[in-house]
Write an enzyme that holds these catalytic residues in place. Structure first.
Site, mmCIF file in Angstrom:
data_model
loop_
_atom_site.group_PDB
_atom_site.id
_atom_site.type_symbol
_atom_site.label_atom_id
_atom_site.label_comp_id
_atom_site.label_asym_id
_atom_site.label_seq_id
_atom_site.Cartn_x
_atom_site.Cartn_y
_atom_site.Cartn_z
ATOM 1 N N SER A 154 0.836 -1.201 0.000
ATOM 2 C CA SER A 154 0.000 0.000 0.000
ATOM 3 C C SER A 154 0.877 1.260 0.000
ATOM 4 O O SER A 154 1.636 1.477 -0.930
ATOM 5 C CB SER A 154 -0.952 -0.044 1.199
ATOM 6 O OG SER A 154 -1.957 0.934 1.081
ATOM 7 N N ASP A 253 -10.062 -3.831 -4.778
ATOM 8 C CA ASP A 253 -9.231 -2.801 -4.170
ATOM 9 C C ASP A 253 -9.311 -1.539 -5.021
ATOM 10 O O ASP A 253 -9.048 -1.592 -6.226
ATOM 11 C CB ASP A 253 -7.784 -3.301 -4.098
ATOM 12 C CG ASP A 253 -6.834 -2.306 -3.437
ATOM 13 O OD1 ASP A 253 -7.251 -1.186 -3.103
ATOM 14 O OD2 ASP A 253 -5.655 -2.668 -3.261
ATOM 15 N N HIS A 283 -7.943 -5.129 -0.328
ATOM 16 C CA HIS A 283 -6.756 -4.357 0.015
ATOM 17 C C HIS A 283 -6.280 -4.739 1.418
ATOM 18 O O HIS A 283 -7.080 -4.897 2.337
ATOM 19 C CB HIS A 283 -7.074 -2.858 -0.031
ATOM 20 C CG HIS A 283 -5.889 -1.996 0.213
ATOM 21 N ND1 HIS A 283 -5.044 -1.590 -0.795
ATOM 22 C CD2 HIS A 283 -5.395 -1.456 1.358
ATOM 23 C CE1 HIS A 283 -4.082 -0.839 -0.290
ATOM 24 N NE2 HIS A 283 -4.272 -0.745 1.019
#
Length: 310
Positions: A154, A253, A283
């Site tokens: 991320s 996501d 995610h």
């Protein structure tokens, strides 16, 4: 397992209402740490600090359970996720311990400074400083530079991509491999951004597009940062001479499409890139327990990538 109707209802309930991250980011940090307890006795670790320009950067080094510091085959330098605002080496220690055991590598987890107390590019500078230290002193682990890989998830994937660009631009060392889990790569996460995953999965799948925008607002120092490729690697005009790259995305996501677009753009500049989309994944899935199918599948891909078997 596919996301069925009941699971979609549960996800929607968990995704809304979205707590105001700008006002309550400190509470989010506390919740994040509480959700990922750090069980120190389980780990074969070494806590250390690396000297930055004006402060010490904490790192935590994880050893595979069957290895010792003088028998490491490779090193992974890990940057954690959390929107540049939450997360730390404690909340990601379970992830890093599993990563070390699954890959057989020494994992160096970087506790970079968080926004908004320390806005862009300070956290990135911490990540670069640690990476430079490990590369320029690779004999510490008894491995060559070619056996050192940077990895992040991320926001950490964003930082890894930015470190690779910065390393190329500064010319102090060469990174041979990077692994990016569902990285943020763009500077616009509105519905008008042009990436379908933002509009399709930006409300009811845990990570919302609003939260992404709030994180970025807390991260940037000014609007001018949005045009900086170290903040949004996808907008870089030149992506040549980048490491061999593995990008793993999640089907549900909002960041999926921009992450995959970054991989395609890297290919346009003649870099070696592998892109894998994990079906039915959300995610942040790499933080799930090691027996989850998406976690197991990811480490199978990573092992092949590290062993040049893809």
């Amino acid at each position: 397992m596919a996301i069925n109707k009941a699971m979609k209802i549960a996800l929607k309930a968990l995704s809304y209402p979205d707590l105001d991250i700008k006002k309550n980011y400190k509470i989010h940090r506390q919740i994040n740490t509480a959700m990922h307890p750090y069980l120190k006795p389980r780990y074969k670790i070494w806590d250390h600090t690396i000297t930055g320009i004006d402060h010490e950067i904490p790192v935590r080094i994880f050893m595979p359970s069957k290895a010792s510091f003088d028998k490491a085959d490779r090193v992974l330098i890990f940057f954690h996720g959390g929107g540049w605002v939450i997360g730390n080496i404690d909340s990601y220690s379970n992830v890093c311990y599993n990563m070390a055991n699954q890959t057989g590598a020494v994992v160096v987890s970087v506790d970079y400074r968080l926004a908004p107390e320390h806005r862009f590019p300070l956290g990135l500078e911490d990540c670069y400083t640690v990476t430079r230290e490990v590369f320029l002193n690779s004999t510490l682990f008894g491995v060559s530079m070619d056996d050192i890989t940077i990895i992040g998830d991320s926001a950490g994937g964003n930082l890894a991509a930015a470190v690779s660009l910065m390393a190329r631009d500064k010319g102090e060392f060469n990174i041979s491999r990077q692994i990016l889990f569902y990285p943020s790569t763009h500077n616009d996460h509105s519905d008008e951004t042009g990436f379908p995953s933002i509009s399709k999965f930006g409300k009811d799948y845990l990570l919302t597009s609003k939260r992404i925008r709030d994180y970025m607002d807390l991260y940037i120092s000014s609007e001018n940062d949005l045009s900086n490729p170290y903040l949004a690697p996808l907008i870089a005009k030149d992506l040549s001479n980048q490491p061999k790259t593995l990008i793993i995305t999640a089907e549900y996501d909002p960041l999926r499409d921009e992450a995959e677009a970054y991989g395609r753009k890297l290919k346009e500049f003649n870099n070696t890139v592998y892109i894998y989309r994990m079906k039915d994944a959300l995610h942040g899935f790499i933080s799930l327990p090691k027996h989850f199918v998406h976690v197991k599948g990811s480490y199978e891909i990573i092992s092949k990538f590290l062993n040049n078997e893809l």
